[in-house]
Scaffold this motif. Structure first.
Motif, PDB file in Angstrom:
ATOM      1  N   VAL A   1      -2.806 -61.131  64.235  1.00  0.00           N
ATOM      2  CA  VAL A   1      -2.343 -61.247  62.854  1.00  0.00           C
ATOM      3  C   VAL A   1      -1.463 -60.051  62.520  1.00  0.00           C
ATOM      4  N   SER A   2      -0.697 -60.176  61.437  1.00  0.00           N
ATOM      5  CA  SER A   2       0.249 -59.132  61.057  1.00  0.00           C
ATOM      6  C   SER A   2      -0.429 -58.031  60.245  1.00  0.00           C
ATOM      7  N   GLU A   3       0.296 -56.939  60.063  1.00  0.00           N
ATOM      8  CA  GLU A   3      -0.169 -55.838  59.215  1.00  0.00           C
ATOM      9  C   GLU A   3      -0.466 -56.341  57.797  1.00  0.00           C
ATOM     10  N   LEU A   4       0.423 -57.158  57.250  1.00  0.00           N
ATOM     11  CA  LEU A   4       0.240 -57.675  55.893  1.00  0.00           C
ATOM     12  C   LEU A   4      -1.015 -58.537  55.796  1.00  0.00           C
ATOM     13  N   GLN A   5      -1.233 -59.394  56.790  1.00  0.00           N
ATOM     14  CA  GLN A   5      -2.426 -60.242  56.769  1.00  0.00           C
ATOM     15  C   GLN A   5      -3.702 -59.409  56.844  1.00  0.00           C
ATOM     16  N   LEU A   6      -3.692 -58.375  57.694  1.00  0.00           N
ATOM     17  CA  LEU A   6      -4.868 -57.512  57.793  1.00  0.00           C
ATOM     18  C   LEU A   6      -5.149 -56.807  56.475  1.00  0.00           C
ATOM     19  N   LYS A   7      -4.098 -56.316  55.830  1.00  0.00           N
ATOM     20  CA  LYS A   7      -4.301 -55.595  54.570  1.00  0.00           C
ATOM     21  C   LYS A   7      -4.675 -56.542  53.433  1.00  0.00           C
ATOM     22  N   THR A   8      -4.366 -57.820  53.584  1.00  0.00           N
ATOM     23  CA  THR A   8      -4.827 -58.810  52.613  1.00  0.00           C
ATOM     24  C   THR A   8      -6.316 -59.079  52.804  1.00  0.00           C
TER      25      THR A   8
ATOM     26  N   PRO B   1      -6.945 -51.642  51.668  1.00  0.00           N
ATOM     27  CA  PRO B   1      -7.305 -50.218  51.771  1.00  0.00           C
ATOM     28  C   PRO B   1      -7.691 -49.658  50.409  1.00  0.00           C
ATOM     29  N   PRO B   2      -8.616 -48.702  50.371  1.00  0.00           N
ATOM     30  CA  PRO B   2      -8.862 -48.002  49.106  1.00  0.00           C
ATOM     31  C   PRO B   2      -7.611 -47.229  48.698  1.00  0.00           C
ATOM     32  N   LYS B   3      -7.521 -46.902  47.434  1.00  0.00           N
ATOM     33  CA  LYS B   3      -6.309 -46.307  46.886  1.00  0.00           C
ATOM     34  C   LYS B   3      -5.899 -45.047  47.630  1.00  0.00           C
ATOM     35  N   ASP B   4      -6.864 -44.222  48.018  1.00  0.00           N
ATOM     36  CA  ASP B   4      -6.526 -42.950  48.653  1.00  0.00           C
ATOM     37  C   ASP B   4      -6.111 -43.107  50.116  1.00  0.00           C
ATOM     38  N   LYS B   5      -6.217 -44.346  50.659  1.00  0.00           N
ATOM     39  CA  LYS B   5      -5.818 -44.575  52.051  1.00  0.00           C
ATOM     40  C   LYS B   5      -4.716 -45.628  52.165  1.00  0.00           C
ATOM     41  N   ALA B   6      -4.097 -45.959  51.048  1.00  0.00           N
ATOM     42  CA  ALA B   6      -3.085 -47.017  51.040  1.00  0.00           C
ATOM     43  C   ALA B   6      -1.855 -46.657  51.868  1.00  0.00           C
ATOM     44  N   ARG B   7      -1.632 -45.369  52.108  1.00  0.00           N
ATOM     45  CA  ARG B   7      -0.450 -44.949  52.871  1.00  0.00           C
ATOM     46  C   ARG B   7      -0.601 -45.214  54.368  1.00  0.00           C
ATOM     47  N   LEU B   8      -1.825 -45.443  54.827  1.00  0.00           N
ATOM     48  CA  LEU B   8      -2.070 -45.571  56.262  1.00  0.00           C
ATOM     49  C   LEU B   8      -1.663 -46.944  56.783  1.00  0.00           C
ATOM     50  N   ASN B   9      -1.041 -46.951  57.952  1.00  0.00           N
ATOM     51  CA  ASN B   9      -0.781 -48.204  58.660  1.00  0.00           C
ATOM     52  C   ASN B   9      -2.021 -48.597  59.451  1.00  0.00           C
ATOM     53  N   TYR B  10      -2.271 -49.886  59.542  1.00  0.00           N
ATOM     54  CA  TYR B  10      -3.408 -50.365  60.320  1.00  0.00           C
ATOM     55  C   TYR B  10      -3.062 -50.518  61.800  1.00  0.00           C
TER      56      TYR B  10
ATOM     57  N   ILE C   1     -12.495 -51.233  63.676  1.00  0.00           N
ATOM     58  CA  ILE C   1     -11.847 -49.927  63.503  1.00  0.00           C
ATOM     59  C   ILE C   1     -11.299 -49.789  62.088  1.00  0.00           C
ATOM     60  N   VAL C   2     -10.654 -50.844  61.598  1.00  0.00           N
ATOM     61  CA  VAL C   2     -10.107 -50.806  60.238  1.00  0.00           C
ATOM     62  C   VAL C   2     -11.226 -50.644  59.214  1.00  0.00           C
ATOM     63  N   GLN C   3     -12.287 -51.420  59.352  1.00  0.00           N
ATOM     64  CA  GLN C   3     -13.385 -51.357  58.383  1.00  0.00           C
ATOM     65  C   GLN C   3     -14.004 -49.966  58.319  1.00  0.00           C
ATOM     66  N   ASP C   4     -14.261 -49.363  59.482  1.00  0.00           N
ATOM     67  CA  ASP C   4     -14.913 -48.056  59.477  1.00  0.00           C
ATOM     68  C   ASP C   4     -13.970 -46.966  58.987  1.00  0.00           C
ATOM     69  N   THR C   5     -12.685 -47.098  59.290  1.00  0.00           N
ATOM     70  CA  THR C   5     -11.721 -46.100  58.821  1.00  0.00           C
ATOM     71  C   THR C   5     -11.540 -46.185  57.310  1.00  0.00           C
ATOM     72  N   MET C   6     -11.559 -47.399  56.782  1.00  0.00           N
ATOM     73  CA  MET C   6     -11.368 -47.573  55.341  1.00  0.00           C
ATOM     74  C   MET C   6     -12.632 -47.261  54.538  1.00  0.00           C
ATOM     75  N   GLN C   7     -13.802 -47.624  55.078  1.00  0.00           N
ATOM     76  CA  GLN C   7     -15.030 -47.536  54.283  1.00  0.00           C
ATOM     77  C   GLN C   7     -16.119 -46.654  54.895  1.00  0.00           C
ATOM     78  N   GLY C   8     -15.966 -46.258  56.146  1.00  0.00           N
ATOM     79  CA  GLY C   8     -17.016 -45.496  56.817  1.00  0.00           C
ATOM     80  C   GLY C   8     -16.607 -44.063  57.094  1.00  0.00           C
ATOM     81  N   ASP C   9     -17.285 -43.467  58.094  1.00  0.00           N
ATOM     82  CA  ASP C   9     -17.008 -42.065  58.423  1.00  0.00           C
ATOM     83  C   ASP C   9     -16.206 -41.909  59.710  1.00  0.00           C
TER      84      ASP C   9
END
Length: 422
Positions: free
Chosen positions: A145-152, A156-165, A219-227
């Motif tokens: 899937v694409s970057e856009l689909q993943l971010k849909t 990302p939380p507001k403070d991590k919106a700049r990060l590419n997946y 990886i995306v889930q833990d980076t966005m919401q975990g440690d």
């Protein structure tokens, strides 16, 4: 003394790790993978190639195609442009291009090693390894899937919106603090000829991409919401799978170049078809296999309960449970490695009395065999079919609903489907 030299050499290689400018896939991962793979080569290969040449393979020749990208380094044309073939040296390519290019790289490695040009051979080997490593990274090279689909799906939380997946620039797929597990591994010979090796390198590259894709969402889930701890575990798992494949590629390339292929253990004389990734992009058929028309190494009854694969009283460890009507494709490139296809076919014991299925095997659009309608309680029908030889072979397993049959009773089984080499 020999052991001490080997240990010193491996320590030297470990010190070679540094940052990389790869943007879409592995960065530091290329060197970690390469070091892990080289450390598992047999002693005769380590001595033949030499520690300094192996160090360059892990330090200087990890990312030649990255440096070559965009025509920035024309001096790398001899290593990064395959004559007569257009392809990406970062991705899984169409079968014909891949088979041709992999065989070309194996030939260049062999020619240079046999001419005593070991450093040149390592450059070609470095490009071949990188090409096989990129699809194994949980990134843009492996994502379905694409970057856009993943971010849909995972905003990302507001403070991590700049990060590419999926992309390395501004992203996190090859970040964190991970290492490959220090496990024992014996590299496998992937082919006794260049065509055999190319076939399996290409197939394993596709399997590696499939494996890497499964790590993306964790990886995306833990980076966005975990440690980040779980993300590192998934990066390490993806890199380890890549390390095994890279070790196989290096080992096979050196064996073929030095005429050692015949005296090595070969595990692929006959291969279960279930080891291969089907060319399936999704479709629906009648109940019960309506969403996923086939299952690997298990079957399903009309109430969608899972069962071991069976035809009558005979149970099978490998194969497919399948509904009707359906066609499952496999693409083999080169298509001249296997000479026969064998399989038992029939209906699962849970199939209803209104079940009736014909089984067909098709190669490059030509039907090789079609059974009479098979019903529940019938003995397994044994297939043993010569395969045509072609540059690319598309092998299709087909189920055809018998006239007047009930789809929910057509619980087809392909038992122990096997590809046999010449």
């Amino acid at each position: 003394m020999r052991v001490r030299r080997l240990v010193f050499g491996l320590i030297l290689l470990t010190l070679c790790v540094s940052a990389s400018n790869s943007l879409w896939a592995w960065g530091k991962g290329h060197r970690l993978i390469r070091l892990w793979a080289v450390a598992r080569l047999p002693e005769w290969q380590t001595e033949l190639i030499g520690q300094e040449n192996l160090a360059r393979l892990c330090r200087d020749y990890t990312s030649l195609q990255d440096k070559h990208a965009g025509g920035k380094a024309p001096q790398l044309d001899p290593y990064c442009l395959v004559p007569g073939v257009r392809l990406s040296l970062h991705d899984v390519n169409p079968p014909m291009q891949s088979a041709t290019a992999i065989q070309w790289y194996l030939e260049q490695i062999a020619n240079n090693l046999q001419a005593g040009k070991t450093d040149e051979a390592m450059k070609f080997l470095g490009v071949l390894c990188h090409w096989n490593e990129d699809p194994g990274c949980p990134s843009a090279h492996s994502s379905p899937v694409s970057e856009l689909q993943l971010k849909t799906l995972i905003p990302p939380p507001k403070d991590k919106a700049r990060l590419n997946y999926l992309f390395g620039a501004g992203g996190f797929m090859d970040s964190g603090d991970y290492q490959l597990a220090d496990e024992k591994y014996t590299p496998r010979l992937l082919g006794r000829t260049r065509s055999e090796a190319a076939l399996r390198i290409y197939e394993h590259q596709k399997l590696l991409r499939h494996h890497a894709a499964a790590h993306i969402i964790p990886i995306v889930q833990d980076t966005m919401q975990g440690d980040g701890t779980k993300a590192d575990e998934h990066r390490a798992a993806a890199a380890l799978a890549n390390g095994r494949h890279t070790a196989d590629v290096i080992f096979t390339a050196i064996c073929l170049a030095t005429d050692h292929s015949e005296d090595q253990e070969f595990l692929f004389e006959g291969q279960p078809l279930t080891d291969w990734l089907p060319d399936f992009r999704g479709r629906m058929i009648p109940h019960p296999y309506y969403v996923k028309p086939f299952l690997v190494n298990q079957a399903m009854d009309a109430k969608r309960r899972l069962h071991p694969l069976k035809i009558g009283a005979t149970e099978y460890e490998t194969g497919y449970g399948m509904g009707t009507p359906f066609e499952l494709d496999f693409v083999l490139a080169p298509g001249n490695v296997f000479s026969r296809f064998t399989c038992d076919v029939g209906l699962h014991p849970t199939a209803g009395k209104k079940g009736a299925v014909q089984f067909a095997v098709v190669a490059n659009g030509k039907e090789l065999v079609r059974t009479k309608p098979v019903r529940v309680g019938d003995a397994p029908v044994k297939l043993d079919i010569p395969l045509p030889q072609a540059d690319v072979l598309k092998l299709t397993l087909q189920t055809i609903a018998g006239e007047g049959s009930e789809p929910s009773h057509n619980l087809a089984v392909w038992g122990t489907p096997t590809l046999k080499a010449k």
